[in-house]
Design a protein around this motif. Structure first.
Motif, short mmCIF file in Angstrom:
data_model
loop_
_atom_site.label_atom_id
_atom_site.label_comp_id
_atom_site.label_asym_id
_atom_site.label_seq_id
_atom_site.Cartn_x
_atom_site.Cartn_y
_atom_site.Cartn_z
N ASN A 1 0.83 -1.20 0.00
CA ASN A 1 0.00 0.00 0.00
C ASN A 1 0.87 1.26 0.00
O ASN A 1 0.53 2.24 -0.65
CB ASN A 1 -0.92 0.01 1.23
CG ASN A 1 -2.33 -0.48 0.92
OD1 ASN A 1 -3.14 0.23 0.34
ND2 ASN A 1 -2.59 -1.73 1.29
N ILE A 2 1.97 1.20 0.73
CA ILE A 2 2.85 2.37 0.84
C ILE A 2 3.73 2.55 -0.40
O ILE A 2 3.98 3.67 -0.84
CB ILE A 2 3.71 2.27 2.12
CG1 ILE A 2 2.81 2.35 3.36
CG2 ILE A 2 4.78 3.38 2.17
CD1 ILE A 2 3.53 2.05 4.66
N THR A 3 4.15 1.42 -0.99
CA THR A 3 5.13 1.51 -2.08
C THR A 3 4.51 1.66 -3.47
O THR A 3 5.18 2.10 -4.40
CB THR A 3 6.06 0.27 -2.11
OG1 THR A 3 5.26 -0.92 -2.34
CG2 THR A 3 6.82 0.12 -0.80
N ILE A 4 3.24 1.33 -3.61
CA ILE A 4 2.66 1.28 -4.96
C ILE A 4 2.70 2.65 -5.65
O ILE A 4 3.00 2.74 -6.84
CB ILE A 4 1.21 0.70 -4.92
CG1 ILE A 4 0.72 0.44 -6.35
CG2 ILE A 4 0.26 1.58 -4.15
CD1 ILE A 4 -0.57 -0.38 -6.41
N GLY A 5 2.45 3.74 -4.91
CA GLY A 5 2.44 5.07 -5.52
C GLY A 5 3.80 5.49 -6.06
O GLY A 5 3.94 5.81 -7.26
N LEU B 1 4.56 1.34 13.41
CA LEU B 1 3.88 0.12 12.95
C LEU B 1 4.81 -0.78 12.15
O LEU B 1 4.39 -1.42 11.18
CB LEU B 1 2.64 0.50 12.12
CG LEU B 1 1.50 1.17 12.90
CD1 LEU B 1 0.46 1.74 11.95
CD2 LEU B 1 0.86 0.19 13.87
N SER B 2 6.07 -0.85 12.55
CA SER B 2 7.04 -1.68 11.83
C SER B 2 6.62 -3.14 11.74
O SER B 2 6.95 -3.84 10.78
CB SER B 2 8.41 -1.60 12.52
OG SER B 2 8.95 -0.31 12.36
N ASP B 3 5.89 -3.61 12.74
CA ASP B 3 5.51 -5.03 12.78
C ASP B 3 4.31 -5.34 11.87
O ASP B 3 3.90 -6.49 11.77
CB ASP B 3 5.17 -5.45 14.22
CG ASP B 3 4.05 -4.61 14.82
OD1 ASP B 3 3.88 -3.45 14.41
OD2 ASP B 3 3.34 -5.13 15.71
N LYS B 4 3.77 -4.34 11.18
CA LYS B 4 2.57 -4.55 10.36
C LYS B 4 2.86 -4.57 8.86
O LYS B 4 1.93 -4.58 8.06
CB LYS B 4 1.53 -3.45 10.64
CG LYS B 4 1.09 -3.35 12.10
CD LYS B 4 0.37 -4.61 12.56
CE LYS B 4 -0.15 -4.44 13.98
NZ LYS B 4 -0.72 -5.70 14.49
N ALA B 5 4.13 -4.60 8.47
CA ALA B 5 4.49 -4.47 7.05
C ALA B 5 3.81 -5.53 6.18
O ALA B 5 3.36 -5.23 5.07
CB ALA B 5 6.00 -4.55 6.87
N GLU B 6 3.70 -6.75 6.67
CA GLU B 6 3.12 -7.83 5.86
C GLU B 6 1.66 -8.11 6.21
O GLU B 6 1.06 -9.05 5.69
CB GLU B 6 3.96 -9.11 6.02
CG GLU B 6 5.39 -8.98 5.54
CD GLU B 6 5.50 -8.45 4.09
OE1 GLU B 6 4.69 -8.88 3.25
OE2 GLU B 6 6.38 -7.61 3.83
N ALA B 7 1.08 -7.30 7.08
CA ALA B 7 -0.34 -7.45 7.41
C ALA B 7 -1.19 -6.85 6.29
O ALA B 7 -0.69 -6.16 5.40
CB ALA B 7 -0.63 -6.75 8.74
N TYR B 8 -2.49 -7.12 6.35
CA TYR B 8 -3.45 -6.53 5.42
C TYR B 8 -4.32 -5.53 6.17
O TYR B 8 -4.48 -5.64 7.39
CB TYR B 8 -4.30 -7.64 4.77
CG TYR B 8 -3.52 -8.44 3.76
CD1 TYR B 8 -3.52 -8.09 2.41
CD2 TYR B 8 -2.74 -9.53 4.17
CE1 TYR B 8 -2.78 -8.81 1.48
CE2 TYR B 8 -2.00 -10.26 3.25
CZ TYR B 8 -2.02 -9.89 1.91
OH TYR B 8 -1.28 -10.59 1.00
#
Length: 241
Positions: free
Chosen positions: A98-102, A127-134
């Motif tokens: 979500n963060i990198t797509i733009g 929120l470093s621990d949420k990188a692979e969460a949806y």
């Protein structure tokens, strides 16, 4: 940085913005308050042309952007980030994506650079621990902090916040406001539509009161909150404070 001259917006017969004129300097924290239906969100959406003004002129960083289209419009929106009330995260993508797509889609960064930047931003918003969460696995407050991180990934010159806490449970409001305060302290130019009067008082360099599609009064927070001149503003503050 932004100059608005006699901005009008009508939806059919309804006049939502009625001759707004305003200059916003680099580094300013402008907080827009006012009753529901006063045109605050429409004003923000006109600034980055999510709504096309009916008439008037918007100048951004020295350029008339009022009728920007195509590549020029995309360039404006990259520099003028927006954080919405309802997050607007892509539900099928991980938080990192979500963060990198733009930045990747607009060729501002390679995927590797964007991933590195995403990790930095996730650390910044706690929120470093949420990188692979949806998104469905996050609370409302966490989603809004990710939405802010996603906006920051584009390295905007100004961020427009459209009632960023109004869809949140009360206990989650503080974590988002705290992040916004940190951005303000770091010098980010911000235009914030909000009902959070404490935030307006503490963070704003200027508070603008809108009603009936017009700017009725503006000034430093202490002027607006301690000695309001406009009767509509006095009435509004009596209801919300």
């Amino acid at each position: 940085m932004i100059s608005v001259n006699d901005l009008k917006k009508c939806f059919g017969e309804a006049v939502v913005l009625d001759g707004i004129s305003l200059d916003i300097e680099k580094g300013e924290k402008v907080v827009v308050i006012g009753p529901s239906g006063s045109g605050k969100s429409t004003f923000l959406r006109c600034l980055n042309l999510l709504e096309q003004p009916t008439s008037g002129v918007i100048t951004f960083e020295g350029k008339d952007i009022t009728h920007a289209k195509g590549k020029e419009l995309n360039a404006v929106r990259m520099k003028m980030g927006m954080v919405f009330q309802h997050f607007n995260l892509f539900p099928h993508l991980t938080i990192r994506r979500n963060i990198t797509i733009g930045p990747v889609k607009h060729k501002l960064m390679t995927q590797a650079q964007a991933d590195k930047r995403a990790d930095e931003l996730l650390a910044m918003v706690g929120l470093s621990d949420k990188a692979e969460a949806y998104p469905s696995q996050l609370s409302g407050g966490q989603k809004q902090r990710i939405a802010i991180a996603r906006t920051l990934a584009m390295n905007p010159d100004v961020i427009l916040f459209d009632e960023p806490t109004s869809a949140l449970d009360p206990e989650m409001v503080g974590e988002v406001l705290e992040l916004m305060k940190r951005l303000a302290e770091d010098g980010m130019t911000m235009i914030v539509v909000t009902h959070e009067m404490g935030f307006a008082r503490e963070v704003a360099s200027r508070v603008i009161f809108m009603a009936d599609g017009k700017i009725q009064e503006q000034g430093a927070p202490e002027e607006i909150f301690t000695s309001p001149k406009n009767p509509r503003l006095r009435d509004f503050l009596a209801r919300v404070l």
